[in-house]
Design an enzyme around this catalytic site. Structure first.
Site, PDB file in Angstrom:
ATOM      1  N   SER A 223     -24.037 -11.953  -7.156  1.00 19.38           N
ATOM      2  CA  SER A 223     -23.788 -13.260  -7.782  1.00 19.38           C
ATOM      3  C   SER A 223     -24.883 -13.471  -8.822  1.00 19.38           C
ATOM      4  CB  SER A 223     -23.864 -14.350  -6.712  1.00 19.38           C
ATOM      5  OG  SER A 223     -24.067 -15.618  -7.291  1.00 19.38           O
TER       6      SER A 223
ATOM      7  N   TYR B 225     -27.991 -19.460  -0.192  1.00 17.15           N
ATOM      8  CA  TYR B 225     -27.069 -18.514  -0.839  1.00 17.15           C
ATOM      9  C   TYR B 225     -27.836 -17.613  -1.811  1.00 17.15           C
ATOM     10  CZ  TYR B 225     -22.890 -16.934  -3.434  1.00 17.15           C
ATOM     11  OH  TYR B 225     -21.902 -16.174  -4.031  1.00 17.15           O
TER      12      TYR B 225
HETATM   13  N1  LIG Z   1     -16.105 -17.239  -6.411  1.00 14.27           N
HETATM   14  C1  LIG Z   1     -17.240 -17.177  -7.061  1.00 14.27           C
HETATM   15  O1  LIG Z   1     -17.513 -17.997  -7.949  1.00 14.27           O
HETATM   16  C2  LIG Z   1     -18.218 -16.084  -6.791  1.00 14.27           C
HETATM   17  C3  LIG Z   1     -19.244 -15.884  -7.723  1.00 14.27           C
HETATM   18  C4  LIG Z   1     -20.176 -14.884  -7.492  1.00 14.27           C
HETATM   19  C5  LIG Z   1     -20.071 -14.103  -6.375  1.00 14.27           C
HETATM   20  N2  LIG Z   1     -19.074 -14.313  -5.471  1.00 14.27           N
HETATM   21  C6  LIG Z   1     -19.041 -13.447  -4.303  1.00 14.27           C
HETATM   22  O2  LIG Z   1     -17.795 -12.799  -4.254  1.00 14.27           O
HETATM   23  C7  LIG Z   1     -17.487 -12.451  -2.915  1.00 14.27           C
HETATM   24  C8  LIG Z   1     -16.053 -12.842  -2.611  1.00 14.27           C
HETATM   25  O3  LIG Z   1     -15.930 -14.247  -2.715  1.00 14.27           O
HETATM   26  P1  LIG Z   1     -14.602 -14.996  -3.223  1.00 14.27           P
HETATM   27  O4  LIG Z   1     -15.015 -15.884  -4.313  1.00 14.27           O
HETATM   28  O5  LIG Z   1     -13.498 -14.027  -3.426  1.00 14.27           O
HETATM   29  O6  LIG Z   1     -14.332 -15.963  -1.973  1.00 14.27           O
HETATM   30  P2  LIG Z   1     -13.267 -15.968  -0.804  1.00 14.27           P
HETATM   31  O7  LIG Z   1     -11.886 -15.943  -1.348  1.00 14.27           O
HETATM   32  O8  LIG Z   1     -13.674 -17.092   0.078  1.00 14.27           O
HETATM   33  O9  LIG Z   1     -13.528 -14.579  -0.088  1.00 14.27           O
HETATM   34  C9  LIG Z   1     -14.428 -14.384   0.950  1.00 14.27           C
HETATM   35  C10 LIG Z   1     -13.795 -13.382   1.903  1.00 14.27           C
HETATM   36  O10 LIG Z   1     -14.740 -13.019   2.916  1.00 14.27           O
HETATM   37  C11 LIG Z   1     -14.034 -12.932   4.155  1.00 14.27           C
HETATM   38  N3  LIG Z   1     -14.947 -13.209   5.249  1.00 14.27           N
HETATM   39  C12 LIG Z   1     -15.670 -14.342   5.458  1.00 14.27           C
HETATM   40  N4  LIG Z   1     -16.388 -14.236   6.588  1.00 14.27           N
HETATM   41  C13 LIG Z   1     -16.113 -13.002   7.116  1.00 14.27           C
HETATM   42  C14 LIG Z   1     -16.537 -12.310   8.285  1.00 14.27           C
HETATM   43  N5  LIG Z   1     -17.411 -12.866   9.148  1.00 14.27           N
HETATM   44  N6  LIG Z   1     -16.047 -11.077   8.522  1.00 14.27           N
HETATM   45  C15 LIG Z   1     -15.163 -10.507   7.651  1.00 14.27           C
HETATM   46  N7  LIG Z   1     -14.730 -11.111   6.524  1.00 14.27           N
HETATM   47  C16 LIG Z   1     -15.199 -12.357   6.263  1.00 14.27           C
HETATM   48  C17 LIG Z   1     -12.951 -14.021   4.052  1.00 14.27           C
HETATM   49  O11 LIG Z   1     -11.822 -13.712   4.846  1.00 14.27           O
HETATM   50  P3  LIG Z   1     -11.596 -14.375   6.308  1.00 14.27           P
HETATM   51  O12 LIG Z   1     -11.874 -15.830   6.174  1.00 14.27           O
HETATM   52  O13 LIG Z   1     -10.185 -14.038   6.662  1.00 14.27           O
HETATM   53  O14 LIG Z   1     -12.580 -13.676   7.183  1.00 14.27           O
HETATM   54  C18 LIG Z   1     -12.573 -13.972   2.585  1.00 14.27           C
HETATM   55  O15 LIG Z   1     -11.466 -13.111   2.357  1.00 14.27           O
HETATM   56  C19 LIG Z   1     -18.560 -13.123  -2.051  1.00 14.27           C
HETATM   57  O16 LIG Z   1     -19.537 -12.191  -1.681  1.00 14.27           O
HETATM   58  C20 LIG Z   1     -19.146 -14.162  -2.978  1.00 14.27           C
HETATM   59  O17 LIG Z   1     -20.482 -14.482  -2.635  1.00 14.27           O
HETATM   60  C21 LIG Z   1     -18.141 -15.284  -5.663  1.00 14.27           C
END
Ligand SMILES: NC(=O)c1ccc[n+]([C@@H]2O[C@H](COP(=O)([O-])OP(=O)(O)OC[C@H]3O[C@@H](n4cnc5c(N)ncnc54)[C@H](OP(=O)(O)O)[C@@H]3O)[C@@H](O)[C@H]2O)c1
Length: 243
Positions: free
Chosen positions: A144, A157
């Site tokens: 991130s 975070y």
């Molecule tokens: N969106 C942004 O703006 C952004 C920006 C920078 C970086 N990121 C990073 O990108 C990555 C993906 O995020 P996203 O934005 O795509 O959000 P998201 O849609 O909420 O995805 C997070 C995923 O992690 C899974 N997860 C959560 N807890 C878990 C656990 N204990 N075991 C296994 N799986 C788990 C969730 O699935 P379940 O709930 O089914 O477990 C979900 O599919 C993250 O690392 C986040 O920090 C996001």
């Protein structure tokens, strides 16, 4: 013309593959013909991703909590037994926390570190044995912009993503001599479910799309030239930088 890796039939393990960035990466790597192990807690979300690839029979749906040792054991046994190896590990699962520093509980801090740092650490460690047998071994950690800069109400975070960056850079150096590529992609605001929690102040307009992150992931896996990509930071093209 640079030679690219043919990913057809290669195997990837993607955490958080049931939504957002993880799902987009799964769909993009499936387009390349890869067989995928899709990991997340919700089986329904993972099955939806598998269906969207159009090749559900090549996909392994592994509903698992990756913050448990048992969960990671199960995943690795299935990778060894069913997929008989691993070529690409994508540590994407993560959680955000938007909370004033003094109100961030010790438990919330432990939880975010367990998912955003310890789980990728254990998965990297357990995957190396299998990756060493691959001819295109690659690890991609999803970081991130908070890995590089402080943000208000994001201390836990940001700490977790700074830690993941340190892990990624050190591991990259440690295994590069063995041909294992370790990368980090650090996006700003991406239009997923998480952004509403992480940055309620941001408007969806002009947000990075998950598919843009997925395209870079595919690039990193397919391009194994003499130049190694250290890390990629993605900022929004519009509005304020570093968001
Ligand atoms: N969106 C942004 O703006 C952004 C920006 C920078 C970086 N990121 C990073 O990108 C990555 C993906 O995020 P996203 O934005 O795509 O959000 P998201 O849609 O909420 O995805 C997070 C995923 O992690 C899974 N997860 C959560 N807890 C878990 C656990 N204990 N075991 C296994 N799986 C788990 C969730 O699935 P379940 O709930 O089914 O477990 C979900 O599919 C993250 O690392 C986040 O920090 C996001």
């Amino acid at each position: 013309m640079l030679k690219t890796v043919d990913l057809n039939g290669k195997r990837a393990l993607i955490t958080g593959a049931g939504s957002g960035i993880g799902r987009a990466i799964a769909l993009r790597l499936a387009e390349e013909g890869m067989k995928l192990a899709l990991v997340g807690r919700s089986a329904d979300k993972l099955m939806r991703t598998a269906a969207l690839t159009g090749r559900p029979l090549d996909m392994l749906v592994l509903p698992t909590d990756i913050t448990t040792a048992r969960g990671i054991d199960d995943i690795m046994h299935i990778m060894e037994g069913h997929f008989r190896g691993l070529d690409v590990l994508v540590n994407n699962a993560g959680m955000a926390l938007n909370c004033p520093f003094e109100e961030t509980s010790d438990e919330a801090f432990d939880k975010i570190m367990a998912l955003n740092v310890k789980a990728p650490f254990v998965l990297c460690k357990r995957s190396l044995k299998l990756l060493r047998q691959s001819d295109c071994p690659t690890i991609i950690n999803i970081g991130s912009v908070t890995a590089h800069q402080g943000y208000v109400q994001q201390a836990a975070y940001a700490a977790s993503k700074h830690a993941l960056l340190g892990l990624t850079k050190s591991l990259a150096r440690e295994v590069c001599g063995e041909g294992i590529r370790v990368h980090m992609i650090s996006p700003g605001g991406v239009y997923t479910d998480m952004i509403a929690v992480a940055r309620p102040d941001l408007s969806p307009e002009g947000m990075i799309q998950p598919e843009e992150v997925a395209e870079l992931a595919a690039y990193l896996v397919t391009h194994r030239g003499n130049a190694v990509v250290d890390e990629i930071r993605l900022h929004r093209a519009t509005k304020e930088p570093f968001q």
